[in-house]
Design a protein around this motif. Structure first.
Motif, PDB file in Angstrom:
ATOM      1  N   PRO A  85      -6.624  -1.760  11.518  1.00 25.65           N
ATOM      2  CA  PRO A  85      -8.287  -2.900  11.772  1.00 25.65           C
ATOM      3  C   PRO A  85      -9.071  -1.615  10.697  1.00 25.65           C
ATOM      4  O   PRO A  85      -9.201  -0.683  10.559  1.00 25.65           O
ATOM      5  CB  PRO A  85      -8.806  -3.053  12.657  1.00 25.65           C
ATOM      6  CG  PRO A  85      -7.484  -3.609  13.261  1.00 25.65           C
ATOM      7  CD  PRO A  85      -6.590  -2.270  12.634  1.00 25.65           C
ATOM      8  N   ALA A  86      -9.359  -2.525   9.805  1.00 24.55           N
ATOM      9  CA  ALA A  86     -10.816  -0.973   9.284  1.00 24.55           C
ATOM     10  C   ALA A  86     -11.267  -0.285  10.283  1.00 24.55           C
ATOM     11  O   ALA A  86     -12.118  -0.823  11.358  1.00 24.55           O
ATOM     12  CB  ALA A  86     -11.986  -1.786   8.109  1.00 24.55           C
ATOM     13  N   GLY A  87     -12.111   0.900   9.832  1.00 28.76           N
ATOM     14  CA  GLY A  87     -12.888   1.952  10.757  1.00 28.76           C
ATOM     15  C   GLY A  87     -11.638   1.970  12.333  1.00 28.76           C
ATOM     16  O   GLY A  87     -12.668   2.617  12.767  1.00 28.76           O
ATOM     17  N   THR A  88     -10.653   2.517  12.136  1.00 29.66           N
ATOM     18  CA  THR A  88      -9.377   2.324  13.206  1.00 29.66           C
ATOM     19  C   THR A  88     -10.114   4.614  12.990  1.00 29.66           C
ATOM     20  O   THR A  88      -9.528   4.479  12.220  1.00 29.66           O
ATOM     21  CB  THR A  88      -8.467   1.826  13.078  1.00 29.66           C
ATOM     22  OG1 THR A  88      -8.409   0.540  13.183  1.00 29.66           O
ATOM     23  CG2 THR A  88      -7.472   2.777  13.352  1.00 29.66           C
TER      24      THR A  88
ATOM     25  N   SER B   8      -7.086   7.408   9.430  1.00 31.22           N
ATOM     26  CA  SER B   8      -8.215   6.591   9.890  1.00 31.22           C
ATOM     27  C   SER B   8      -9.041   6.847   8.786  1.00 31.22           C
ATOM     28  O   SER B   8     -10.044   6.703   8.434  1.00 31.22           O
ATOM     29  CB  SER B   8      -8.161   7.648  11.758  1.00 31.22           C
ATOM     30  OG  SER B   8      -8.391   9.064  11.162  1.00 31.22           O
TER      31      SER B   8
ATOM     32  N   ALA C 170      -8.042   3.948   6.544  1.00 33.66           N
ATOM     33  CA  ALA C 170      -8.852   2.836   7.479  1.00 33.66           C
ATOM     34  C   ALA C 170     -10.263   3.182   7.043  1.00 33.66           C
ATOM     35  O   ALA C 170     -11.622   1.972   7.886  1.00 33.66           O
ATOM     36  CB  ALA C 170      -8.240   2.601   7.997  1.00 33.66           C
ATOM     37  N   ARG C 171     -10.865   3.712   6.573  1.00 29.46           N
ATOM     38  CA  ARG C 171     -12.291   4.106   6.794  1.00 29.46           C
ATOM     39  C   ARG C 171     -13.105   2.712   6.678  1.00 29.46           C
ATOM     40  O   ARG C 171     -14.542   2.909   7.465  1.00 29.46           O
ATOM     41  CB  ARG C 171     -13.103   5.385   6.356  1.00 29.46           C
ATOM     42  CG  ARG C 171     -14.258   5.534   6.390  1.00 29.46           C
ATOM     43  CD  ARG C 171     -14.794   6.934   6.153  1.00 29.46           C
ATOM     44  NE  ARG C 171     -16.490   7.122   6.246  1.00 29.46           N
ATOM     45  CZ  ARG C 171     -16.868   8.199   5.607  1.00 29.46           C
ATOM     46  NH1 ARG C 171     -16.363   8.503   4.342  1.00 29.46           N
ATOM     47  NH2 ARG C 171     -18.292   7.614   5.742  1.00 29.46           N
ATOM     48  N   THR C 172     -13.058   2.399   5.662  1.00 27.37           N
ATOM     49  CA  THR C 172     -13.890   1.612   5.025  1.00 27.37           C
ATOM     50  C   THR C 172     -12.548  -0.035   4.729  1.00 27.37           C
ATOM     51  O   THR C 172     -13.656  -0.749   3.500  1.00 27.37           O
ATOM     52  CB  THR C 172     -14.430   1.607   3.664  1.00 27.37           C
ATOM     53  OG1 THR C 172     -13.302   2.642   2.305  1.00 27.37           O
ATOM     54  CG2 THR C 172     -15.062   2.993   3.575  1.00 27.37           C
ATOM     55  N   ARG C 173     -11.537  -0.026   4.403  1.00 24.72           N
ATOM     56  CA  ARG C 173     -10.560  -1.173   4.515  1.00 24.72           C
ATOM     57  C   ARG C 173      -9.815  -1.378   5.644  1.00 24.72           C
ATOM     58  O   ARG C 173      -9.198  -0.093   5.617  1.00 24.72           O
ATOM     59  CB  ARG C 173     -10.182  -1.021   2.795  1.00 24.72           C
ATOM     60  CG  ARG C 173      -9.832   0.166   2.819  1.00 24.72           C
ATOM     61  CD  ARG C 173      -8.558   0.284   1.816  1.00 24.72           C
ATOM     62  NE  ARG C 173      -9.235   1.075   0.581  1.00 24.72           N
ATOM     63  CZ  ARG C 173      -9.131   1.559  -0.176  1.00 24.72           C
ATOM     64  NH1 ARG C 173      -7.499   0.574  -1.309  1.00 24.72           N
ATOM     65  NH2 ARG C 173      -9.699   2.004  -1.245  1.00 24.72           N
ATOM     66  N   PRO C 174      -9.336  -2.039   5.614  1.00 22.47           N
ATOM     67  CA  PRO C 174      -7.968  -2.476   6.632  1.00 22.47           C
ATOM     68  C   PRO C 174      -6.985  -2.036   6.265  1.00 22.47           C
ATOM     69  O   PRO C 174      -6.525  -1.955   4.936  1.00 22.47           O
ATOM     70  CB  PRO C 174      -8.211  -3.533   7.069  1.00 22.47           C
ATOM     71  CG  PRO C 174      -8.638  -4.689   5.743  1.00 22.47           C
ATOM     72  CD  PRO C 174      -9.674  -3.880   4.935  1.00 22.47           C
TER      73      PRO C 174
ATOM     74  N   GLN D 175       0.975  -1.359  -0.156  1.00 24.48           N
ATOM     75  CA  GLN D 175      -0.065  -0.061  -0.312  1.00 24.48           C
ATOM     76  C   GLN D 175       0.898   1.699   0.034  1.00 24.48           C
ATOM     77  O   GLN D 175       1.742   1.437   0.610  1.00 24.48           O
ATOM     78  CB  GLN D 175      -1.170   0.502   1.901  1.00 24.48           C
ATOM     79  CG  GLN D 175      -1.247   1.656   1.818  1.00 24.48           C
ATOM     80  CD  GLN D 175      -2.896   1.498   0.290  1.00 24.48           C
ATOM     81  OE1 GLN D 175      -2.846   2.213  -0.465  1.00 24.48           O
ATOM     82  NE2 GLN D 175      -4.243   0.587   0.932  1.00 24.48           N
TER      83      GLN D 175
END
Length: 327
Positions: A151-154, A247, A250-254, A81
């Motif tokens: 993690p997603a959503g962190t 953040s 990572a809102r919608t993916r790890p 990434q």
């Protein structure tokens, strides 16, 4: 500690730990063969790498050799990434003002991020490949952080703990391809070629008080040839912190281990500090003189990007590249 990847004939190189003065290094491939492998098991590998780094500093490590940045690849030659933000909104505002474009208010509270090429990262002394000078080749001095698994959503508060390494960036941009690509409504692609990274990636503690857990408070020194092009202070005017950028990504993916998150061009509102990219200097040309006076890079030109600590010592080593035309 400071970590680097040296060439060994393989795509991902070999991992070494580097002394704080960037003079010596010791193999670490018995701990993890590559930096990516270390990041995959960071909680296990980091203490062992730190112990090796301490031995290098104490002079008790075996197999120590001189550290040659010319043999360094990008710390992560092939990353899973590479997401680059635009945390210095002043830069965006200035460029848009110079072309009489409106600045959406959302830019001040919703980060801009693009996903760049991560499978072909350049080493700190690799040439900047340029097929055609008419493409408008520009350098962009930036800072990037490297994460473990996010993690997603962190959220922003939790994201700070996922920052494991920091490094410098030259985010090369082909400016004359930007407008046509943006006009298609699908974002950057051809206008964002290979990106170069500093010789070493460092753990945040190497930055001392200059790291506040979210920003680096030191000047990024950018030279074009032998002339200092700019030295903006990286902590100043950084609207979106690194945890905020993480953040957002990572809102919608790890984010997998070894994710690289960039700051975007380091920029200060004060014009006296200069600029970390040509586009910003050209924008100021337009605002001050009504015409562009600063040319884009030509084959044979050299770009150097470096950050010094409060004692004047290089932290990451220098990105030191020459533009080389290729067919």
């Amino acid at each position: 500690m400071k970590l680097a990847t040296l060439r060994n004939g393989r795509p991902d190189g070999r991992l070494v730990v580097v002394s704080r003065d960037l003079a010596r290094c010791a193999a670490a491939d018995d701990i993890a063969p590559t930096l990516q492998a270390a990041l995959d098991v960071w909680d296990d590998a980091a203490p062992r790498l730190a112990e090796r780094a301490a031995a290098v500093e104490a002079g008790s490590a075996t197999g120590v050799e001189p550290f040659d940045p010319g043999l360094a690849m990008a710390p992560l030659p092939r990353a899973y990434q590479w997401a680059d933000g635009s945390a210095y909104v002043n830069h965006v505002a200035l460029v848009r003002k110079a072309r009489n474009a409106d600045m959406p208010d959302s830019f001040w509270h919703d980060p801009l991020v693009y996903q760049g090429a991560a499978d072909c990262n350049l080493g700190p002394m690799d040439p900047i490949p340029l097929a055609d000078p008419e493409l408008g080749c520009d350098f962009e001095g930036e800072i990037a952080v490297v994460t473990d698994r996010v993690p997603a959503g962190t959220d922003e508060e939790a994201a700070a703990a996922h920052i494991k390494l920091v490094m410098l960036v030259n985010d090369v941009t082909l400016r004359n391809l930007v407008a046509p690509e943006i006009g298609k409504g699908f974002g950057f692609f051809q206008s964002k070629p290979q990106t170069a990274f500093s010789p070493v990636a460092v753990t945040p503690d190497e930055l001392g008080d200059a790291w506040d857990g979210a920003r680096v408070h030191l000047r990024l020194r950018v030279h074009r040839g032998d002339v200092l092009f700019g030295a903006p202070e990286a902590g100043r005017d950084m609207v979106f912190s690194f945890p905020r950028l993480i953040s957002h990504v990572a809102r919608t993916r790890p984010i997998g281990p070894g994710g690289i998150i960039g700051s975007g061009t380091v920029s200060n509102a004060d014009p006296a500090v200069g600029a970390a990219c040509i586009a910003e200097r050209r924008a100021r040309d337009m605002l001050e003189f009504g015409e562009v006076r600063t040319l884009f890079l030509a084959p044979g030109e050299r770009v150097r990007i470096e950050m010094l600590n409060d004692r004047g010592h290089s932290i990451f080593g220098a990105i030191d590249q020459v533009v080389a035309r290729y067919v």
